[in-house]
Write a protein that holds these residues in place. Structure first.
Motif, mmCIF file in Angstrom:
data_model
loop_
_atom_site.group_PDB
_atom_site.id
_atom_site.type_symbol
_atom_site.label_atom_id
_atom_site.label_comp_id
_atom_site.label_asym_id
_atom_site.label_seq_id
_atom_site.Cartn_x
_atom_site.Cartn_y
_atom_site.Cartn_z
ATOM 1 N N ALA A 80 46.393 29.394 45.800
ATOM 2 C CA ALA A 80 46.712 30.821 45.857
ATOM 3 C C ALA A 80 45.469 31.665 45.575
ATOM 4 O O ALA A 80 45.242 32.686 46.226
ATOM 5 N N ALA A 81 44.656 31.230 44.610
ATOM 6 C CA ALA A 81 43.423 31.961 44.292
ATOM 7 C C ALA A 81 42.450 31.912 45.463
ATOM 8 O O ALA A 81 41.818 32.921 45.799
ATOM 9 N N GLU A 82 42.341 30.758 46.105
ATOM 10 C CA GLU A 82 41.462 30.627 47.284
ATOM 11 C C GLU A 82 41.929 31.522 48.406
ATOM 12 O O GLU A 82 41.138 32.207 49.062
ATOM 13 N N ALA A 83 43.242 31.534 48.664
ATOM 14 C CA ALA A 83 43.788 32.354 49.743
ATOM 15 C C ALA A 83 43.568 33.838 49.467
ATOM 16 O O ALA A 83 43.214 34.597 50.362
ATOM 17 N N GLU A 84 43.748 34.239 48.197
ATOM 18 C CA GLU A 84 43.554 35.643 47.837
ATOM 19 C C GLU A 84 42.102 36.064 47.999
ATOM 20 O O GLU A 84 41.816 37.137 48.493
ATOM 21 N N SER A 85 41.174 35.201 47.606
ATOM 22 C CA SER A 85 39.759 35.562 47.717
ATOM 23 C C SER A 85 39.305 35.542 49.183
ATOM 24 O O SER A 85 38.395 36.255 49.565
ATOM 25 N N ALA A 86 39.949 34.738 50.029
ATOM 26 C CA ALA A 86 39.619 34.708 51.453
ATOM 27 C C ALA A 86 40.109 35.977 52.152
ATOM 28 O O ALA A 86 39.494 36.424 53.119
ATOM 29 N N GLU A 87 41.208 36.541 51.657
ATOM 30 C CA GLU A 87 41.754 37.773 52.241
ATOM 31 C C GLU A 87 40.875 38.979 51.919
ATOM 32 O O GLU A 87 40.762 39.891 52.713
ATOM 33 N N GLY A 88 40.330 39.008 50.727
ATOM 34 C CA GLY A 88 39.614 40.202 50.287
ATOM 35 C C GLY A 88 38.228 39.956 50.044
ATOM 36 O O GLY A 88 37.198 39.987 50.207
#
Length: 88
Positions: A80-88
């Motif tokens: 989830a942290a990886e996905a969030e940082s990839a989005e923003g």
């Protein structure tokens, strides 16, 4: 009644050898370092920012400790942290 005599030998149970999966971030492995994630100080308590190996200060949550087993829940939080940082 006489005991029945057989030529069969009793069989011993042999346990298979279990090996540690090693250090890494996959489920079943041991965490190579601590993993923390900052929490929103605005009152929601939602995780924000990247996963870091040291406490970021302020409000934070420890996801996993060094040497602890990486579980499905830990892996889910890391993803989830990886996905969030990839989005923003």
């Amino acid at each position: 009644m006489a005991a029945k005599k057989t030529d069969e030998q009793p069989q011993a149970a042999v346990r298979t050898q279990e090996y540690a999966a090693g250090a890494g971030w996959q489920v079943g492995q041991t965490a190579p370092e601590d993993a923390f994630r900052a929490l929103d100080a605005g009152g929601t308590g939602a995780p924000v920012g990247p996963v870091v190996p040291v406490h970021p200060g302020g409000y934070a949550r420890q996801i996993v400790a060094k040497g602890a087993l990486v579980t499905e829940g830990v892996r889910r939080e890391l993803d989830a942290a990886e996905a969030e940082s990839a989005e923003g």
